[in-house]
Enzyme design. Sequence first.
Site, PDB file in Angstrom:
ATOM      1  N   ASP A 121     -12.776  -3.417  12.985  1.00 10.45           N
ATOM      2  CA  ASP A 121     -12.943  -2.918  14.354  1.00 10.45           C
ATOM      3  C   ASP A 121     -11.880  -1.854  14.599  1.00 10.45           C
ATOM      4  O   ASP A 121     -10.730  -2.163  14.892  1.00 10.45           O
ATOM      5  CB  ASP A 121     -12.787  -4.098  15.329  1.00 10.45           C
ATOM      6  CG  ASP A 121     -12.809  -3.658  16.782  1.00 10.45           C
ATOM      7  OD1 ASP A 121     -13.335  -2.567  17.057  1.00 10.45           O
ATOM      8  OD2 ASP A 121     -12.296  -4.411  17.634  1.00 10.45           O
ATOM      9  N   ASN A 146     -14.540 -12.443  14.214  1.00  6.19           N
ATOM     10  CA  ASN A 146     -15.273 -12.786  15.443  1.00  6.19           C
ATOM     11  C   ASN A 146     -16.047 -11.671  16.128  1.00  6.19           C
ATOM     12  O   ASN A 146     -16.746 -11.935  17.097  1.00  6.19           O
ATOM     13  CB  ASN A 146     -14.273 -13.275  16.505  1.00  6.19           C
ATOM     14  CG  ASN A 146     -13.868 -14.706  16.281  1.00  6.19           C
ATOM     15  OD1 ASN A 146     -14.708 -15.566  16.124  1.00  6.19           O
ATOM     16  ND2 ASN A 146     -12.571 -14.951  16.238  1.00  6.19           N
ATOM     17  N   TRP A 205     -11.823   3.968  -1.839  1.00 11.42           N
ATOM     18  CA  TRP A 205     -13.126   3.329  -1.603  1.00 11.42           C
ATOM     19  C   TRP A 205     -14.267   4.333  -1.778  1.00 11.42           C
ATOM     20  O   TRP A 205     -15.337   4.150  -1.221  1.00 11.42           O
ATOM     21  CB  TRP A 205     -13.166   2.728  -0.197  1.00 11.42           C
ATOM     22  CG  TRP A 205     -12.336   1.492  -0.060  1.00 11.42           C
ATOM     23  CD1 TRP A 205     -12.767   0.197  -0.209  1.00 11.42           C
ATOM     24  CD2 TRP A 205     -10.937   1.392   0.255  1.00 11.42           C
ATOM     25  NE1 TRP A 205     -11.720  -0.688  -0.019  1.00 11.42           N
ATOM     26  CE2 TRP A 205     -10.587   0.022   0.256  1.00 11.42           C
ATOM     27  CE3 TRP A 205      -9.942   2.334   0.511  1.00 11.42           C
ATOM     28  CZ2 TRP A 205      -9.294  -0.433   0.539  1.00 11.42           C
ATOM     29  CZ3 TRP A 205      -8.654   1.888   0.774  1.00 11.42           C
ATOM     30  CH2 TRP A 205      -8.334   0.519   0.792  1.00 11.42           C
ATOM     31  N   ASN A 211       0.853  -1.204   0.000  1.00 11.34           N
ATOM     32  CA  ASN A 211       0.000   0.000   0.000  1.00 11.34           C
ATOM     33  C   ASN A 211       0.886   1.251   0.000  1.00 11.34           C
ATOM     34  O   ASN A 211       2.036   1.205   0.417  1.00 11.34           O
ATOM     35  CB  ASN A 211      -0.989  -0.011   1.180  1.00 11.34           C
ATOM     36  CG  ASN A 211      -0.294   0.104   2.517  1.00 11.34           C
ATOM     37  OD1 ASN A 211       0.345   1.111   2.826  1.00 11.34           O
ATOM     38  ND2 ASN A 211      -0.407  -0.929   3.347  1.00 11.34           N
ATOM     39  N   HIS A 220     -13.852  -9.212   2.638  1.00 12.12           N
ATOM     40  CA  HIS A 220     -12.525  -8.610   2.695  1.00 12.12           C
ATOM     41  C   HIS A 220     -11.525  -9.703   2.315  1.00 12.12           C
ATOM     42  O   HIS A 220     -11.704 -10.867   2.673  1.00 12.12           O
ATOM     43  CB  HIS A 220     -12.237  -8.078   4.104  1.00 12.12           C
ATOM     44  CG  HIS A 220     -10.856  -7.495   4.253  1.00 12.12           C
ATOM     45  ND1 HIS A 220     -10.287  -6.689   3.291  1.00 12.12           N
ATOM     46  CD2 HIS A 220      -9.925  -7.611   5.226  1.00 12.12           C
ATOM     47  CE1 HIS A 220      -9.066  -6.337   3.681  1.00 12.12           C
ATOM     48  NE2 HIS A 220      -8.824  -6.886   4.839  1.00 12.12           N
ATOM     49  N   ASP A 274     -16.022   2.075  12.800  1.00 12.72           N
ATOM     50  CA  ASP A 274     -16.203   0.632  12.585  1.00 12.72           C
ATOM     51  C   ASP A 274     -17.031   0.390  11.322  1.00 12.72           C
ATOM     52  O   ASP A 274     -17.831   1.231  10.932  1.00 12.72           O
ATOM     53  CB  ASP A 274     -16.984   0.009  13.753  1.00 12.72           C
ATOM     54  CG  ASP A 274     -16.174  -0.035  15.052  1.00 12.72           C
ATOM     55  OD1 ASP A 274     -14.980   0.273  15.004  1.00 12.72           O
ATOM     56  OD2 ASP A 274     -16.762  -0.397  16.091  1.00 12.72           O
ATOM     57  N   GLU A 305     -16.686 -21.593  21.232  1.00  7.82           N
ATOM     58  CA  GLU A 305     -16.483 -20.335  20.497  1.00  7.82           C
ATOM     59  C   GLU A 305     -16.693 -19.129  21.423  1.00  7.82           C
ATOM     60  O   GLU A 305     -15.929 -18.177  21.417  1.00  7.82           O
ATOM     61  CB  GLU A 305     -17.437 -20.289  19.292  1.00  7.82           C
ATOM     62  CG  GLU A 305     -17.239 -19.098  18.365  1.00  7.82           C
ATOM     63  CD  GLU A 305     -18.194 -17.945  18.642  1.00  7.82           C
ATOM     64  OE1 GLU A 305     -17.897 -16.824  18.201  1.00  7.82           O
ATOM     65  OE2 GLU A 305     -19.232 -18.156  19.316  1.00  7.82           O
ATOM     66  N   CYS A 328      -9.221  -4.073  -1.481  1.00  4.43           N
ATOM     67  CA  CYS A 328      -8.575  -5.168  -0.735  1.00  4.43           C
ATOM     68  C   CYS A 328      -8.035  -6.306  -1.597  1.00  4.43           C
ATOM     69  O   CYS A 328      -6.919  -6.766  -1.384  1.00  4.43           O
ATOM     70  CB  CYS A 328      -9.499  -5.706   0.355  1.00  4.43           C
ATOM     71  SG  CYS A 328     -10.964  -6.556  -0.270  1.00  4.43           S
ATOM     72  N   ASP A 369       2.370   5.910   3.953  1.00  2.00           N
ATOM     73  CA  ASP A 369       3.652   5.988   4.682  1.00  2.00           C
ATOM     74  C   ASP A 369       4.905   5.954   3.815  1.00  2.00           C
ATOM     75  O   ASP A 369       5.904   6.541   4.166  1.00  2.00           O
ATOM     76  CB  ASP A 369       3.828   4.838   5.719  1.00  2.00           C
ATOM     77  CG  ASP A 369       2.573   4.538   6.507  1.00  2.00           C
ATOM     78  OD1 ASP A 369       2.075   5.478   7.156  1.00  2.00           O
ATOM     79  OD2 ASP A 369       2.084   3.402   6.474  1.00  2.00           O
ATOM     80  N   ASP A 403     -11.674   0.549  16.914  1.00  2.18           N
ATOM     81  CA  ASP A 403     -11.292   0.970  18.275  1.00  2.18           C
ATOM     82  C   ASP A 403     -10.856  -0.188  19.169  1.00  2.18           C
ATOM     83  O   ASP A 403     -10.664  -0.024  20.371  1.00  2.18           O
ATOM     84  CB  ASP A 403     -12.428   1.774  18.931  1.00  2.18           C
ATOM     85  CG  ASP A 403     -13.774   1.065  18.799  1.00  2.18           C
ATOM     86  OD1 ASP A 403     -13.785  -0.101  18.362  1.00  2.18           O
ATOM     87  OD2 ASP A 403     -14.804   1.675  19.126  1.00  2.18           O
ATOM     88  N   TYR A 458     -18.286  -2.255  -1.831  1.00  6.06           N
ATOM     89  CA  TYR A 458     -18.360  -3.576  -1.189  1.00  6.06           C
ATOM     90  C   TYR A 458     -18.089  -3.517   0.320  1.00  6.06           C
ATOM     91  O   TYR A 458     -18.375  -4.457   1.047  1.00  6.06           O
ATOM     92  CB  TYR A 458     -17.398  -4.557  -1.877  1.00  6.06           C
ATOM     93  CG  TYR A 458     -15.945  -4.326  -1.506  1.00  6.06           C
ATOM     94  CD1 TYR A 458     -15.313  -5.118  -0.546  1.00  6.06           C
ATOM     95  CD2 TYR A 458     -15.200  -3.301  -2.094  1.00  6.06           C
ATOM     96  CE1 TYR A 458     -13.988  -4.886  -0.191  1.00  6.06           C
ATOM     97  CE2 TYR A 458     -13.886  -3.067  -1.747  1.00  6.06           C
ATOM     98  CZ  TYR A 458     -13.283  -3.866  -0.800  1.00  6.06           C
ATOM     99  OH  TYR A 458     -11.981  -3.635  -0.444  1.00  6.06           O
ATOM    100  N   ASP A 515      -1.886  -8.742   5.823  1.00  9.29           N
ATOM    101  CA  ASP A 515      -2.919  -7.943   5.163  1.00  9.29           C
ATOM    102  C   ASP A 515      -2.313  -6.612   4.716  1.00  9.29           C
ATOM    103  O   ASP A 515      -1.884  -5.814   5.545  1.00  9.29           O
ATOM    104  CB  ASP A 515      -4.090  -7.710   6.131  1.00  9.29           C
ATOM    105  CG  ASP A 515      -5.319  -7.145   5.435  1.00  9.29           C
ATOM    106  OD1 ASP A 515      -5.185  -6.675   4.285  1.00  9.29           O
ATOM    107  OD2 ASP A 515      -6.408  -7.179   6.035  1.00  9.29           O
TER     108      ASP A 515
END
Length: 701
Positions: A311, A403, A246, A234, A340, A334, A458, A282, A237, A313, A534, A363
Amino acid sequence: TLKFSCSFHFFIAATRSSINWHLKENARDHHTSKFSSKELIVRRGQAFIISFNGTEQPEQNLIFIAETGPKPSKLAKTQATFGISSTVSKDSWSAVLQSTSSSSVSISISSPPDAVIGRYKLSVQSTLSGTSSPASLGTFVLLFNPWSSGDDVFMHNKAECEEYVLEEFGIIFAGNKNRISSFGWNFGQFQGDILNICLSMLDRSLNYRQDPATDVSHRNDPKYLGRVLSAMVNANDDQGVLLGNWSGNYEGGKSPSSWTGSGEILQNWKKSGFKPVRYGQCWVFAAVLTTVLRCLGIPTRTITNFSSAHDADGNLRVDEFYDASGNHLDRAADSIWNFHVWNESWFSRSDLGPSYSGWQVLDATPQEESGGIYQCGPASRNAIKEGDVDLDYDCPFVFAEVNADCMYWNYDLTTGKKTLIFSKSTTIGQFISTKAVGRDDRVDITNDYKYEEGSKKERDIFKKARKKLGLEDKFDPTAPTPQETDQKPDISGKFKVDGLLEVGKDLNLILILANLQSDAKAVNVNMTAWSTVYTRRPIHEIWKDSISVTLSPKEEKQFPIKIPYTEYQQQLTTDNTIQVTALCHVEGGIQVLVQRDITLDNPAIDIQVLGEAKVNEEVDVEVIFTNPIETEVTNCVLQVEGNDLLRGILEIGVPPLKASEKSSTKFKLIPFETGPKHLLVNFSCDKFADIKAFKMVNVID
């Protein structure tokens, strides 16, 4: 001594022109035959043969020097000096005499299984020549070796080595959990200049710029390289390869869905003087990282996670907000993506212990910073499954992707007050998919990421992860109260698809509402439909409506909804995705949110190979497309690529097509290698973006 010295000087003079790198034999033994290079490319921990015009009694007077990086040093393991020995050394560079004649000498050189990878200079020096400087023999490239049991990337299964290192074609899964689609991708890791581009990518990383010698000395470690490359793919930086976008508006670059392979992206990056290529999403980041890692010899594959949580935070919870009209508000950091795509690479984790070795998540999509820059992984897949989120690297983020719990809130734009509509712990991380080894099928690996959804195990793992992150004991003012999470709705609702989900056709749905109580309920329903990308980010409102209904005790009612093609056509993004929402305000009860993410299929495109495909002989290919809509389509372009079938990318303009008109586009291929090859086509016009198809072409002698 004089005699040796003379013959050495003769040898020095003749070296450059007379060294034989045995390119063909070495490439065959090292699984590097697919590279089209005039330079020797070999894998570490394995011997390669070179021969040159040489000296008598070479074992007494030759010293080899192999060195890499800007400041080669023995201490950093970026320089090795070794003479001729009688046996191969297991843990250092060594040379063994193979054969010798009066005019030439043949030598087998071995590198240790943990050698630094990259481009090496090989020189030779005679111990008899006193102070004369070493004579350069030239350069060679050293790669990781998944076929060697001493290597961190060793893979036991040879069919997996073939797929995850040598295969240049891949299949990427997309769509949404209700409707999984797929498309082909040309990784092309052995084509043209790709290896050099991958090596220059390492030399452009932030780590290299800060401390080149130290960076190069870490290039023996797949953990290190995987992490560095996840940052370099990517552009954030470090002026890396791809700029993410996006927004739904891709002016000033190519739309992410228009790429069909990594080669064009990497070549464009180099050609522009290493300016970021516009644009990626992605699967493009993941596909390019697959190309780079496979090229360097690290077994790698692309993984698609459906209903993937972002997520932001770090509380293992994803919050989504809706206004009273049912509009999905784009106000939370979020999000839950329809899908993805990330990578898994195979290597051992000496830093964590053997139970965390194997597949590691990397990733390259820039989502959250890690260590101050946009990089992610390697996170051990076993650590994710067991909830060991305190282990390096970025396990909490990846754990949440598969999750996290979901919270859906009603947000009052005037007062800023939020009310929980409902929460769900089984939405995120479904149908985790990858391509099968040696076949074009989908394999579901969800069970490798988590225990069965809804099982006690789980939930225990989820609690364990929360505890390790210190979330169990901490008061969270943004969390819903137990009273809120325990409320039970009076009605239930769902959207059912009625008819075909195709671009160009009207969208027909049925909203089904059911009264769960034994007294009548009055319900006001606010419905909206938005085009999205998406990632489920709303882009344009397409349609809205509201109805008031009374449901008798235990009654179920159906409400047909029709969104005409003419209403959504202008608003659709290249992802063909629409989010439909119904927010039900129940008199005297809690609100009920009904939603459905819809991905519309593009019309089909057909590829026919007309005749047998033979090496170095022309063969005709026909691509057929029928315009399925009532209006003319214009600006039609067909893009074709395929390794060993054609060089570069073929772009063909196709004349405009009237309503229901069929077009046939023919072109010629001259295959230059035998075996199963893949032809990828991408058709675009003003009404349909990026209709993709691929065809396996078996090329014979």
